[in-house]
Design an enzyme around this catalytic site. Structure first.
Site, mmCIF file in Angstrom:
data_model
loop_
_atom_site.group_PDB
_atom_site.id
_atom_site.type_symbol
_atom_site.label_atom_id
_atom_site.label_comp_id
_atom_site.label_asym_id
_atom_site.label_seq_id
_atom_site.Cartn_x
_atom_site.Cartn_y
_atom_site.Cartn_z
ATOM 1 N N TYR A 1 0.977 -1.019 0.056
ATOM 2 C CA TYR A 1 0.004 -0.096 0.099
ATOM 3 C C TYR A 1 0.928 1.357 0.039
ATOM 4 C CZ TYR A 1 -4.013 -2.741 1.085
ATOM 5 O OH TYR A 1 -5.096 -3.837 1.198
ATOM 6 N N GLU A 2 0.524 2.544 -0.629
ATOM 7 C CA GLU A 2 1.201 3.453 -0.728
ATOM 8 C C GLU A 2 1.762 4.049 0.491
ATOM 9 O OE1 GLU A 2 -0.816 6.031 -3.517
ATOM 10 O OE2 GLU A 2 -2.318 6.678 -1.954
ATOM 11 N N SER A 3 1.197 3.775 1.778
ATOM 12 C CA SER A 3 1.428 4.286 3.104
ATOM 13 C C SER A 3 2.774 3.757 3.317
ATOM 14 C CB SER A 3 0.486 3.945 4.088
ATOM 15 O OG SER A 3 0.387 2.492 3.994
#
Lengths: 285, 263
Positions: free
Chosen positions: B56-58
């Site tokens: 996930y881009e986090s």
């Protein structure tokens, strides 16, 4: 060296009308309590910078703090629109809002360039899209070695960075664990950094030698605000209040219900109100 | 899959999610968009692709959430990840560095070449509807090995011309990606609640290659804002199996309980 201050004193000392302010936290460690304090102190004409202007900027924009927004994704994550942001862009309420719009890759690189003292950030991106046509700060540079055209955006160098973190020791060194976002970059890119923390301890405790620690001399002020990230969260302390994010959609949809909520929960409240959220959402030890 | 594997009734959204999940394999390193893609990617992990790497881009790499996150940065993603890196590192080393085999994006407005608009409806300076904007999508679309898009199909979202190109799919078609120096495949599959589209090998126009059970061609035409093309041979999508449906429903039930727990 970081000064320990009350949140009210820290905001009064560091945030001025017209400043460029970056309130950061990528879902995690968003300094909601500090943003509320900026709203309570009535700061105006701010340029607000943030990758994901979620609820925290919906509130600041809706309360008229911002003249301009620099951002890359403006929504309530997993829920839908930011109604106050939309009302400002579409209808100029409560005041017109200028926007400078980017993609995440650009903002992340621009913070890193700011931290590195570079004038601009360079990356491979913005290919074939319309954003460069509406944002003159998106340009191209040519690689002197290969001739490849790469995207360039100005470095982000905010006047003030505001972030939440887990804990500080008594020398003002700050520990961040969990989802890191751009917390380190924004603090090192800014002229002044305000950090709110869950606790102040004698020793930061057992940690990896590679843990993210911001030395006290990189920070201007530290304020102790337990629960200060709510409805965002603090890794190991309390969970993200997903029910609040879902509920915000109704509160913010309407100008009157938004204004009433802000009066009760921000204007007539203080940072102490956040501790109750931390207790309610506490992570089992 | 045989008809004996399917005894339960299912919704169009469940069909879409299951077909999306089937597109993934254990060998994939997948950049996960929030919403429908997140459900599909985790369904894949819980069924036929247990070793898939979800990112996930986090900054969470190889995460294995037991409930679906509401945001791309819920604590659950970090708690169950192999490692968590900063957001600049995620975009520079992992995405731009070419480490990700497939990106799974949700849609908003889409055109026949799978370009996406998540910025504005109406003129940019005076939008009728201001949408969230780019997020990570423009660079996900150009840096991942290939892209799957999943979204429900309607004339409102499947449009002849985008109001704004937020994310470049196949551009004007043909070799447009290559002409911009993009070396990845771009959108190779578009999965809706009615059918599956794949790009025509030459023109890159998204073309129907499989139709879900009980759906006819007119329904697809009615829900598409351009004259939709069908491949020479169009398959019928296999319906969700009971195992797929039960796994998906369990996942959603756990998620609902977790997100309601704090009220």
């Amino acid at each position: 060296m970081a000064q320990f201050m009350s949140l009210g004193d820290a905001v009064a000392a560091l945030v001025r009308d017209g400043d460029t302010v970056a309130v950061e936290g990528f879902t995690h460690l968003i300094p909601h309590a500090a943003a509320h304090e900026v709203i309570r102190q009535g700061r105006r004409d701010l340029t607000l910078v943030r990758m994901t202007p979620d609820i925290v900027y919906d509130q600041m924009i809706g309360m008229g703090c911002a003249a301009k927004l620099v951002f890359s994704w403006g929504g309530n994550p997993g829920v839908g629109s930011l109604h106050r942001f939309r009302d400002a862009v579409q209808n100029g309420w409560p005041r017109p809002l200028a926007i400078e719009e980017h993609a995440h890759a650009a903002m992340a690189n621009a913070y890193a360039a700011g931290a590195a003292g570079l004038p601009f950030a360079m990356f491979r991106g913005y290919l074939g899209v319309d954003l460069p046509a509406v944002n003159p700060n998106i340009r191209r540079v040519t690689c002197p070695f290969t001739g490849e055209a790469l995207a360039a955006v100005p470095a982000l160098r905010p006047d003030v960075a505001i972030v939440h973190a887990l804990k500080a020791d008594r020398a003002g060194n700050v520990l961040i664990e969990g989802i890191l976002g751009v917390q380190k970059e924004v603090v090192l890119a800014a002229s002044r950094a305000l950090v709110t923390v869950e606790e102040i301890v004698d020793d930061l405790g057992p940690r990896s030698p590679n843990a993210v620690v911001l030395p006290g001399w990189t920070i201007a002020a530290i304020a102790l605000v337990p629960g200060g990230a709510h409805p965002s969260y603090a890794h190991g302390y309390y969970r993200r209040d997903n029910a609040f994010y879902l509920g915000w959609d109704d509160i913010a949809r309407d100008r009157a219900s938004f204004t009433a909520w802000m009066k009760t929960n921000v204007l007539e409240a203080g940072p102490d109100a956040f501790a109750a959220h931390r207790r309610r959402l506490a992570v089992a030890a | 899959m045989t008809s004996a594997d399917t005894t339960l009734a299912y919704t169009a959204t469940e069909m879409m999610t299951v077909v999306s999940a089937r597109a993934l394999t254990s060998a994939d390193v997948c950049f996960v968009g929030i919403g429908l893609p997140s459900a599909a990617c985790n369904l894949a992990r819980l069924t036929h692709a247990p070793d898939i790497t979800l990112i996930y881009e986090s900054g969470t790499i190889a995460t294995r959430p037991s409930v679906l996150p509401l945001s791309i940065g819920d604590g659950e993603l970090c708690d169950t990840a192999l490692t968590t890196v900063s957001v600049p590192e995620m975009f520079r080393y992992w995405l731009q560095g070419g480490r990700i085999t497939v990106g799974f994006l949700p849609g908003a407005q889409i055109d026949r070449f799978a370009n996406l608009n998540t910025t504005v409806i109406g003129p940019y300076d005076r939008p009728i509807t201001r949408l969230p904007g780019s997020g990570g999508a423009p660079e996900i679309m150009t840096h991942c090995g290939e892209i799957f898009v999943t979204m429900p199909q309607s004339r409102r979202s499947f449009v002849d011309k985008l109001d704004f190109v937020t994310t470049f799919g196949h551009g004007q078609g043909g070799d447009h990606r290559a002409r911009l120096g993009i070396r990845t495949k771009g959108p190779t599959r578009l999965i809706t609640d009615l059918c599956v589209f794949e790009p025509d090998p030459e023109t890159k126009e998204m073309t129907v290659t499989s139709i879900h059970p009980g759906i006819d061609r007119d329904q697809i035409r009615d829900a598409t804002g351009w004259p939709v093309r069908f491949a020479e041979r169009v398959a019928e999508t296999a319906p969700p199996t009971d195992v797929e449906l039960e796994t998906l429903r369990d996942l959603h039930a756990r998620t609902r309980r977790a997100h309601a727990a704090d009220t």
